[in-house]
Design an enzyme around this catalytic site. Structure first.
Site, mmCIF file in Angstrom:
data_model
loop_
_atom_site.group_PDB
_atom_site.id
_atom_site.type_symbol
_atom_site.label_atom_id
_atom_site.label_comp_id
_atom_site.label_asym_id
_atom_site.label_seq_id
_atom_site.Cartn_x
_atom_site.Cartn_y
_atom_site.Cartn_z
ATOM 1 N N LYS B 79 58.297 76.706 20.317
ATOM 2 C CA LYS B 79 58.150 77.101 18.908
ATOM 3 C C LYS B 79 57.051 78.157 18.785
ATOM 4 O O LYS B 79 56.018 78.056 19.457
ATOM 5 C CB LYS B 79 57.804 75.858 18.082
ATOM 6 C CG LYS B 79 57.799 76.063 16.572
ATOM 7 C CD LYS B 79 57.496 74.743 15.853
ATOM 8 C CE LYS B 79 57.498 74.881 14.343
ATOM 9 N NZ LYS B 79 57.209 73.590 13.672
ATOM 10 N N SER B 154 60.325 72.517 9.865
ATOM 11 C CA SER B 154 60.103 73.908 10.208
ATOM 12 C C SER B 154 60.524 74.275 11.625
ATOM 13 O O SER B 154 60.659 75.458 11.935
ATOM 14 C CB SER B 154 58.621 74.252 10.032
ATOM 15 O OG SER B 154 57.830 73.543 10.962
ATOM 16 N N SER B 178 58.632 68.102 10.582
ATOM 17 C CA SER B 178 59.129 69.391 11.081
ATOM 18 C C SER B 178 59.838 69.350 12.421
ATOM 19 O O SER B 178 60.420 70.352 12.832
ATOM 20 C CB SER B 178 57.985 70.405 11.164
ATOM 21 O OG SER B 178 57.750 70.989 9.906
#
Lengths: 104, 497
Positions: B79, B154, B178
């Site tokens: 990420k 996210s 997330s």
């Protein structure tokens, strides 16, 4: 009872060092009023005598010897600075000019 | 079967038996990324040259007979809020668009040490603030099960990459759901470990008392493999747990007999999609028919989780994001004095959701409001933790929905921040309690989209969570599946994009 965030937007934006344009301010004031209205639900709970959480999992405070260890070289630390001069970062003047400096 | 269709565990076995090489694996995934990423947009930055370098070096070591980590040579996605030395780490924000970290996050060091080729950096909501990956300053990621739907957020880039075979494993971060919510929306396995179980050093800070690095994978076994690598104490993170867990793999097949299971009433709520609640109840009865003791349990504090979270997380964010001032790194806008420079840099560099959260947090921490908002929220957090402590005296594991609905449409919630926040309602309270929480596939909705189950256990019970996840994987209805990706056949110009 609602919260009117319109009166607060300028004060809070100044504290947060955020420039917001007028449209953004109006839009944000409405949204923040709604969000805070929801967040305020926690105020209906009786929390007297309850300690606030300081650490979610109880572990001993991490201690270590105070030793000098290698750190990043200055060139790497500064590689992302938008404006720099020699080994320094550069920013606009922080303090207002002194009166005897006027006109210099 | 193509290489990208195998699990990381199977690939690891294939590498060890020299049925394939890491280079061949990386090339297969790079081809897959080239084919699919233009439609799904899971990656912000691809790092093919670096991945091939790592792969070749691992292959050479294997040929020389050196001892290698079980994950050596297995590609991974990271990420883009996790620092990678020499590779852009943008947090999907304009303010860090060109930022190149001078150091690796501890978890990235672990990937490098094990010889895992990093395929690239995945998309996210700006600074991990959001539930759909639409808050990325660059582009939204799309759900590989249906390109008109969001992948969740996210960690939407990591979830979509794993679901569509663009990476066998990925790292994500979870502050208030997330990892778990996008895992649920993309039909993969997403673990938020116990707070402190995995080092946060090098994870760009959002809300420090809640942020946790975790994994996205295709199965419980793959999750265990990656967790074995990244979990453990770190002298660079004073909040990391000082002890080390046992291996996460050896108990995976232990089953569910005699487990005490609580079905969380609040996470099978009437307001949820009916098929989602039905899937949770079905999963619970599956546990029961296999020897677990299942009861419904109410956790009334869950009703206050969202409110407390949306004071605590923005408050910490407003403080953490103070560092973006145009001085040491990131976007810079000139000003006549330093204050104007700060205000313009931040006003132009941050996107709308980040500004909203900075404003809420600054307000909640400001003089006259601190006690009523932030302090009250932290006391409520203590009440939440106590409720969890009590419930874990009676139950080994809690089960509920991982998301109230399957994936929603792009644009559906972007105009209404509160509706967007509500999509994390199942995940947030576990975050506040600091407990480990796992989203796993829980069957399919009539719309064809995956639905997610969420399993929760007491602190440091990741082994138990993965054991139960492994049980569900053996059953046809909750077995992980891959999306068809029928959009690959059509040229990128078509297909309602």
């Amino acid at each position: 009872m609602g919260i009117d965030f319109n009166r607060e937007v300028d004060r809070v934006a100044r504290l947060a060092r955020l420039s917001l344009d007028p449209d953004e301010k109006k839009h944000m004031a409405d949204q923040l009023s709604d969000i805070l209205e929801t967040a305020r639900r926690i105020q209906e709970l009786d929390t007297s005598g309850i300690e606030p959480t300081s650490h979610v999992i109880n572990i001993p405070v991490a201690m270590r010897e105070d030793e000098v260890k290698p750190s990043l070289p200055l060139s790497k630390v500064l590689q992302n600075a938008p404006r720099r001069e020699n080994d320094y970062v550069k920013v606009p003047r922080v303090t207002p000019p002194a009166s005897n400096e006027e006109g210099k | 079967m193509e290489l990208f269709e195998y699990s990381a565990y199977e690939l690891s076995k294939m590498l060890q038996r020299k049925k394939t090489s890491s280079e061949e694996l990386v090339r297969s995934y790079l081809k897959r990324i080239e084919l699919i990423n233009p439609r799904v947009n899971a990656y912000i930055t691809a790092t093919p040259a670096l991945a091939l370098d790592t792969a070749q070096s691992v292959d050479n070591k294997r040929i020389r007979g050196e001892e290698l980590h079980p994950l050596a040579g297995i590609p991974v996605a990271v990420k883009d809020n996790i620092s990678t030395a020499g590779i852009k780490t943008t947090c999907a924000s304009r303010i860090l668009e060109h930022y190149i970290p001078p150091y690796d996050a501890t978890v990235v060091k672990a990937l490098n040490r094990a010889g895992m080729p990093v395929l690239g950096k995945t998309n996210l909501d700006e600074f991990a603030m959001g539930s759909s990956t639409e808050n990325s300053a660059f582009f939204p990621t799309r759900n590989p099960w249906d390109l008109e739907k969001v992948p969740g957020g996210s960690s939407g880039g990591s979830a979509a990459a794993v679901a569509s075979g663009m990476a066998p494993l990925a790292l994500g971060s979870d502050t208030g759901g997330s990892i778990r919510q996008p895992a649920a929306l993309c039909g993969v396995t997403g673990l938020r470990p116990t707070y402190g179980r995995v080092s946060r050093y090098g994870l760009v800070a959002f809300a420090s008392s809640l942020d946790q690095v975790g994994t996205l994978a295709l199965s419980a076994r793959d999750t265990a493999l990656l967790l074995n690598l990244v979990a453990g104490p770190d002298p660079h993170d004073s909040t990391s747990l000082p002890d080390r867990d046992r291996d996460y793999i050896d108990n995976l097949t232990a089953g569910v007999e005699n487990l005490r299971v609580g079905v969380i009433k609040q996470n099978v709520a009437d307001s949820f999609d009916r098929e989602v609640t039905a899937a949770v109840l079905k999963a619970a009865s599956l546990l029961e028919s296999n020897g677990a003791r299942v009861e419904k349990v109410s956790l009334p504090m869950i009703d206050y989780g969202l409110s407390a979270y949306y004071l605590i997380a923005p408050s910490e964010a407003s403080s953490n994001l103070g560092r973006y001032d145009g001085v040491r790194y990131g976007y810079f806008a000139p000003g006549k004095d330093i204050s104007e420079m700060f205000c313009r840099t931040r006003g132009e560099g941050f996107g709308p959701e980040v500004k909203r959260r900075i404003m809420i947090g600054t307000y909640a921490l400001s003089a006259g409001y601190y006690d009523a908002y932030y302090l009250q929220a932290m006391k409520v957090r203590t009440m939440i933790r106590r409720e969890y402590e009590e419930v874990f005296k009676r139950y080994d594991i809690l089960i509920g929905a991982a998301s109230p609905t399957p994936a929603f449409k792009l644009g559906e919630k972007t105009g209404d921040p509160l509706q967007m926040y509500l999509s994390d309602v199942c995940n947030i309270t576990d975050s506040l309690a600091g407990v480990p929480s796992l989203a796993i596939p829980g069957g399919f909705h009539s719309s064809g989209l995956p639905m997610g189950l969420q399993l929760t256990a007491a602190p440091q019970s990741e082994r138990l969570l993965l054991q139960v996840a492994c049980f569900f994987e053996q059953h046809p209805e909750t077995k992980p599946r891959r999306p068809e990706l029928d959009f690959i056949e059509s040229p990128p110009e078509e297909g309602g994009m």
